[in-house]
Design an enzyme around this catalytic site. Structure first.
Site: not given
Lengths: 202, 387
Positions: B155, B225, B322, B355-356
């Protein structure tokens, strides 16, 4: 090493920039890097093969060549290779066009379906040929576009593709009699040759 | 508690202080720098086996191992750093730092500005990715690492790794870029801006001077968040993990109870934890650095020209699910590298976690990452093993 690879190696210049479409586990690129100090890039879709290439320190891109080579610019490689894969792509003519756009020269190897054994198999048994070289049944074969030497050369004429070199020879897979090139292969390659190796350009 | 055999085990953070002024790309100077970092494994005698880990938006220097025996959670990339893991600490000397502008000990908005005696807060200089590369270069010099065997990042970390390859081409052998991009898309900037707006509209934000008011903009940071978290996961994995499960209440007719979906509770929980442990000014600063990053900006906006300055090998990886840093973004990186005739390998990992994924255990990702790092270690010269 597979006999078609031994033949095509002689047509690749030292330090050339080589793109190998369907590069497998990278054995050929690795060989060419060691012997000819080429700068190679492989294209592959099989996960284990890709990991194999990476483990050898080779450059490899995960990409399906059926979707074209639009991420490669015109004439960006000296030689583009397609070994034993032409028959497995969805549109061989499209892949050939793309190869000739990206590479200054291309080398294509494929099994010749015009070989007498294939002809006899179909004529006598009335079934699609199954052999050691092509061990699949018609319904589960990844090889969806078989062609003969004559078919390929007709396509070259139609597409104005120039043949620089060609070798169509008899190869018995798994025997010591690999890469035999007899006089009759030269006279009637489409009948006596099992393996076609073409070096082409535009 | 005994740690697993493939864990780096107990680790301690170190701090290095640089007394000289540090010129930031916006033109201002930081009078001095503190950089907090951790190392795992040992540096070999010719200092050729060092790997730099660049962290992403909310990461820090604690990438692997535990601080004490009762620690419940290891460092943020413990899945991939350790003895026998992809970044094998038996082979490599791994350096992980908290980037400047961060909130885990390195000089950042919570540090005291010597000119005022107050925390920097919103007056902390705007940072670019290149400023992190420059401060990481200071750390490399301090550790006597002339050339990284690899600079690795996911990222925002991938952006740092790419910038390294252009700023210090002679000091990077391999560049590993995971789930990253040449620049953010408008949609991506929009998410970051919405997060920043959530923070700045919290009444406790006080224009970023909340330290002086003894409060933190907890609600704003939590919402930021939550927004981020939604975008780091995929639709599929959220459906699988939470579905429409209720945590409390019922849909039964004739009842009117307070309903809460599992996903709501999860997001609030994530937001709350984060807001207690992260600094709002750092969040704003880091997301802005993400937004401003454009690898090719000073290379005539041509990533091929940009990458023509690199002299390392690249591994680029993306994840199928992602959508925040989609495989298409990685393919743009790869296409530019091919155009610049650089050695590059690319894989798109089929993973459902969004994405994680780059932080989580994914089998094929691990295999490719391991194979790549292993062949690096095999080419480090005669003294490739830790001394």
């Amino acid at each position: 090493m597979r006999h078609d690879l031994i033949i095509l190696k002689q047509w690749i210049q030292p330090q050339a920039r080589v793109l190998d479409l369907g590069c497998g586990d990278g054995a050929l690129l690795d060989d060419l890097a060691n012997e000819k100090n080429i700068s190679g890039l492989g294209v592959e879709i099989d996960a284990d093969n890709i990991t194999g290439c990476i483990g050898k320190g080779l450059s490899v891109i995960e990409q399906d060549i059926d979707n074209g080579l639009s991420n490669f610019s015109d004439n960006s490689f000296d030689t583009v290779l397609l070994t034993q894969t032409l028959q497995a792509v969805r549109r061989p003519d499209f892949v050939l066009e793309e190869m000739l756009r990206v590479g200054k020269e291309c080398i294509i190897t494929f099994p010749n379906f015009g070989h007498w054994q294939a002809r006899c198999y179909l004529m006598l048994r009335g079934k699609m040929p199954v052999s050691k070289m092509m061990p699949y049944n018609w319904y589960d074969s990844p090889n969806i576009h078989f062609c003969t030497v004559k078919d390929f050369e007709n396509l070259c004429v139609e597409k104005k593709i120039k043949i620089i070199h060609k070798t169509v020879q008899m190869a018995l897979v798994g025997t010591k009699k690999d890469h035999r090139l007899k006089w009759y292969n030269k006279i009637w390659p489409n009948f006596f040759g099992t393996h076609a190796v073409y070096h082409v350009t535009r | 508690m005994k740690f697993a055999a493939n864990s780096v085990g107990l680790v301690t953070a170190k701090t290095v202080h640089f007394d000289a002024p540090f010129r930031v790309s916006c033109g201002r100077d930081l009078p001095n720098l503190d950089i907090v970092y951790e190392t795992y494994g040992s540096l070999n005698s010719d200092h050729s086996n060092a790997v730099l880990i660049c962290h992403a938006l909310s990461g820090d220097h604690h990438a692997a191992g535990y601080y004490n025996e009762d620690d419940k959670k290891p460092g943020w990339w413990d899945n991939y750093i350790g003895p026998g893991k992809a970044i094998d600490t038996n082979l490599f000397f791994v350096v992980s730092l908290n980037n400047i502008g961060g909130c885990s000990g390195s000089t950042g908005p919570t540090s005291i500005n010597p000119a005022t005696g107050e925390p920097w807060g919103p007056d902390f200089p705007t940072l670019r990715v290149r400023d992190w590369v420059e401060s990481q270069r200071l750390l490399a010099d301090h550790l006597a690492i002339q050339r990284w065997a690899a600079v690795v990042g996911g990222s925002l970390g991938g952006m740092q790794a790419m910038r390294w390859s252009l700023e210090y081409p002679d000091r990077v052998m391999h560049c590993v870029v995971i789930a990253s991009a040449l620049k953010l898309t408008a949609q991506n900037i929009a998410f970051n801006n919405t997060s920043r707006t959530a923070i700045s509209s919290d009444p406790d934000f006080h224009g970023g001077r909340y330290y002086q008011h003894d409060v933190i903009p907890k609600r704003g940071l939590a919402i930021a968040r939550m927004i981020g978290h939604i975008t780091y996961l995929s639709d599929g994995v959220m459906g699988e993990k939470f579905g429409r499960e209720l945590r409390s209440g019922s849909f039964d007719q004739g009842t009117e109870s307070v309903l809460e979906f599992q996903v709501e509770s999860y997001l609030h929980h994530q937001g709350d934890i984060f807001s207690e442990n992260f600094d709002a000014n750092t969040y704003i600063l880091m997301t802005k650095a993400l937004d401003y990053f454009d690898l090719a900006r000073e290379y005539n906006n041509d990533p091929v020209i940009a990458f023509s300055h690199a002299r390392c090998n690249f591994l680029v990886m993306s994840f199928s699910s992602d959508w925040r840093f989609s495989p298409q973004r990685s393919e743009e990186i790869v296409q530019a590298l091919i155009g610049a005739q650089q050695a590059v390998s690319y894989v798109e990992i089929d993973a459902p976690l969004g994405h994680d994924s780059f932080l989580l255990p994914v089998e094929r990702y691990n295999q490719v990452f391991t194979a790549y790092m292993k062949q690096i270690s095999q080419h480090l010269g005669s003294d490739s093993h830790a001394s």
